[in-house]
Write an enzyme that holds these catalytic residues in place. Structure first.
Site, PDB file in Angstrom:
ATOM      1  N   LEU A 352      -4.956  -5.360  -7.613  1.00 51.14           N
ATOM      2  CA  LEU A 352      -5.728  -4.289  -6.976  1.00 51.14           C
ATOM      3  C   LEU A 352      -5.285  -4.054  -5.537  1.00 51.14           C
ATOM      4  O   LEU A 352      -4.800  -4.966  -4.862  1.00 51.14           O
ATOM      5  CB  LEU A 352      -7.229  -4.612  -6.995  1.00 51.14           C
ATOM      6  CG  LEU A 352      -7.820  -4.897  -8.372  1.00 51.14           C
ATOM      7  CD1 LEU A 352      -9.325  -5.136  -8.258  1.00 51.14           C
ATOM      8  CD2 LEU A 352      -7.533  -3.769  -9.350  1.00 51.14           C
ATOM      9  N   CYS A 353      -5.530  -2.818  -5.081  1.00 52.98           N
ATOM     10  CA  CYS A 353      -5.096  -2.445  -3.740  1.00 52.98           C
ATOM     11  C   CYS A 353      -6.148  -2.768  -2.695  1.00 52.98           C
ATOM     12  O   CYS A 353      -6.788  -1.863  -2.144  1.00 52.98           O
ATOM     13  CB  CYS A 353      -4.724  -0.970  -3.712  1.00 52.98           C
ATOM     14  SG  CYS A 353      -3.155  -0.703  -4.542  1.00 52.98           S
ATOM     15  N   PHE A 354      -6.393  -4.045  -2.475  1.00 54.02           N
ATOM     16  CA  PHE A 354      -7.145  -4.472  -1.302  1.00 54.02           C
ATOM     17  C   PHE A 354      -6.783  -5.921  -1.012  1.00 54.02           C
ATOM     18  O   PHE A 354      -6.423  -6.671  -1.920  1.00 54.02           O
ATOM     19  CB  PHE A 354      -8.650  -4.236  -1.438  1.00 54.02           C
ATOM     20  CG  PHE A 354      -9.396  -5.256  -2.241  1.00 54.02           C
ATOM     21  CD1 PHE A 354      -9.386  -5.220  -3.616  1.00 54.02           C
ATOM     22  CD2 PHE A 354     -10.137  -6.254  -1.610  1.00 54.02           C
ATOM     23  CE1 PHE A 354     -10.090  -6.157  -4.366  1.00 54.02           C
ATOM     24  CE2 PHE A 354     -10.845  -7.190  -2.346  1.00 54.02           C
ATOM     25  CZ  PHE A 354     -10.820  -7.137  -3.723  1.00 54.02           C
ATOM     26  N   ASN A 391      -9.464   1.122  -8.836  1.00 54.70           N
ATOM     27  CA  ASN A 391      -8.058   1.347  -9.165  1.00 54.70           C
ATOM     28  C   ASN A 391      -7.837   1.813 -10.610  1.00 54.70           C
ATOM     29  O   ASN A 391      -6.702   1.913 -11.069  1.00 54.70           O
ATOM     30  CB  ASN A 391      -7.191   0.105  -8.914  1.00 54.70           C
ATOM     31  CG  ASN A 391      -6.751  -0.031  -7.463  1.00 54.70           C
ATOM     32  OD1 ASN A 391      -6.360  -1.095  -7.031  1.00 54.70           O
ATOM     33  ND2 ASN A 391      -6.830   1.025  -6.689  1.00 54.70           N
TER      34      ASN A 391
END
Ligand SMILES: *Cc1c(COP(=O)(O)O)cnc(C)c1O
Length: 423
Positions: A352-354, A391
């Site tokens: 995931l983008c965090f 996402n």
């Protein structure tokens, strides 16, 4: 019959290799969750052996809502505990007869109450206002429905605040300190015949559970006296027994719990009251594991990171609160065989983008390479059911293994499924 530690340690690799050899995992299956179906059967059998005959063991749907698992438990005589309107429907769809469904949502709407009364499920009201709604719906004229009230026995909290619901304050139920009001609520409503509690989950000790059950039994006796009849006919002791996720989180056994309960609450065994349980984590956690493919391996600033296809999308709690929620990890080669060899510190990053999306940091693991599988043990409860849409990743396939057979419990979500969710 509890499987040996050796069996438990080896089982995920055997199951993964079996699923791969049967062609059940293709290149789009970047992750999977796999259940031991016989392990699940054994859990229910253990409850039936340890608790009073006639106890309804209603498995908590929210822990593992896969319909095939729920249906399997129901075929073996279990009930289901539904904590929302849709979970109520899922329970029925899984083939659970209404007389084995326990409906516990803390925020039941009027239409949900109406429907539950018509269906004749066991319904535990959360609070006095809900009882008033049931008055307005003429609950007493629903002969099939079995109706109770959730009481917070106020016996104290466990070590994890987020899963402790029996302190002085809790958002659930009516507190025992309102004894007088609770007794009057029963006096006013001849159709109210059950008491329900759920003390908490992971982090709570046996002493809290048995103290809660004892307090509710005493309250039941008081209600009976005030009503001049045997009014409280069922005692629902909820779920919550913790499970061990590895050496760092030892847990009592169900046998320990049942033994203590029998000592503190013998009338559950030889009295007229029917017992209900609502175990979720204990039922499912150890019966499933998750596996995610290693996509990339990176080395930066002296740290090695494996980028895998599961993170906070399925392991919300472990990613956000890694000190509280820890899973044991293992590594398998692309064909599912266990990777042994020397261990060194690895970061395991989710997709995931965090920046917080890590299943582990600095964990001692065998060397990983793209194509390997990262195995997350004891992932059968509160994982897929907490799936996050962040996402827009596809929820993984769920498989069930029984003897030498592998079945698909739920197909991998398609991209189309995901697009539909977003309207
Ligand atoms: C969550 C919940 C359960 C199941 O708890 P576990 O810790 O998974 O056993 C049972 N009853 C109620 C009311 C719950 O909210």
């Amino acid at each position: 019959m509890t499987p040996s530690p050796e069996h438990r340690a080896a089982w995920p690799f055997r199951a993964l290799a079996l699923a791969l050899s049967r062609g059940q995992l293709d290149e789009d299956d970047t992750a999977v969750i796999v259940y031991d179906l016989e392990g699940l059967d054994a859990r229910l059998a253990e409850l039936n052996r340890l608790f009073p005959a006639g106890t309804l063991h209603a498995a908590a749907v929210k822990a593992a809502p896969l319909r095939a698992l729920l249906a399997r438990l129901c075929r073996a005589g279990a009930g289901l505990e539904a904590a929302s309107g849709p979970e109520l429907h899922l329970s029925l769809r899984a083939g659970c007869p209404p007389e084995r469904v326990v409906f516990d949502s803390p925020a039941k709407t009027l239409p949900e109450l109406r429907q539950a009364l018509a269906l004749g499920v066991h319904l535990n009201a959360d609070n006095f206002q809900e009882l008033e709604r049931m008055d307005a719906l003429d609950a007493g004229s629903s002969p099939a429905a079995s109706l109770g009230l959730r009481v917070n026995p106020q016996v104290g909290e466990g070590s994890i605040a987020a899963t402790s619901v029996a302190g002085q304050y809790s958002k659930f139920g009516e507190p025992l300190e309102k004894r007088g009001e609770i007794v009057r609520a029963f006096q006013k409503r001849p159709w109210l015949r059950g008491l329900h509690m759920h003390v908490g989950s992971q982090g709570c000790g046996i002493g809290l559970f048995t103290a809660g059950a004892r307090a509710l039994l005493d309250l039941g006796r008081e209600i009976d006296r005030a009503c001049g009849e045997r009014r409280v006919l069922r005692l629902d002791i909820g779920g919550g027994l913790p499970v061990s996720y590895g050496p760092s989180s030892p847990a009592p056994s169900m046998e320990d719990y049942a033994t203590a309960l029998r000592r503190e609450c013998p009338e559950l065994w030889d009295g007229p009251m029917r017992a209900f349980t609502e175990f979720g984590r204990w039922m499912f956690a150890g019966q499933g594991f998750a596996a995610a493919r290693v996509e990339y391996v990176k080395e930066q600033a002296g740290q090695r990171t494996a980028v895998v296809h599961l993170g906070a999308d399925m392991f919300l709690r472990p990613c956000y609160l890694p000190d509280t929620w820890r899973h044991e990890l293992a590594v398998a080669a692309p064909d599912g065989t266990p990777k042994q060899g020397s261990r060194s510190p690895w970061n395991v990053a989710g997709p995931l983008c965090f920046a917080g999306d890590f299943l582990a940091r600095g964990r001692e693991l065998p060397d990983m390479a793209p194509g390997d599988w990262l195995v997350v043990r004891d992932a059968g409860a509160y994982t897929l059911s907490m799936w996050s849409r962040y996402n827009s990743r596809q929820a993984p396939k769920a498989l069930g293994v029984e003897a030498d057979g592998v079945e698909v419990l739920k197909a991998r979500e398609s991209v189309e499924d995901v697009l539909r969710f977003w309207g």
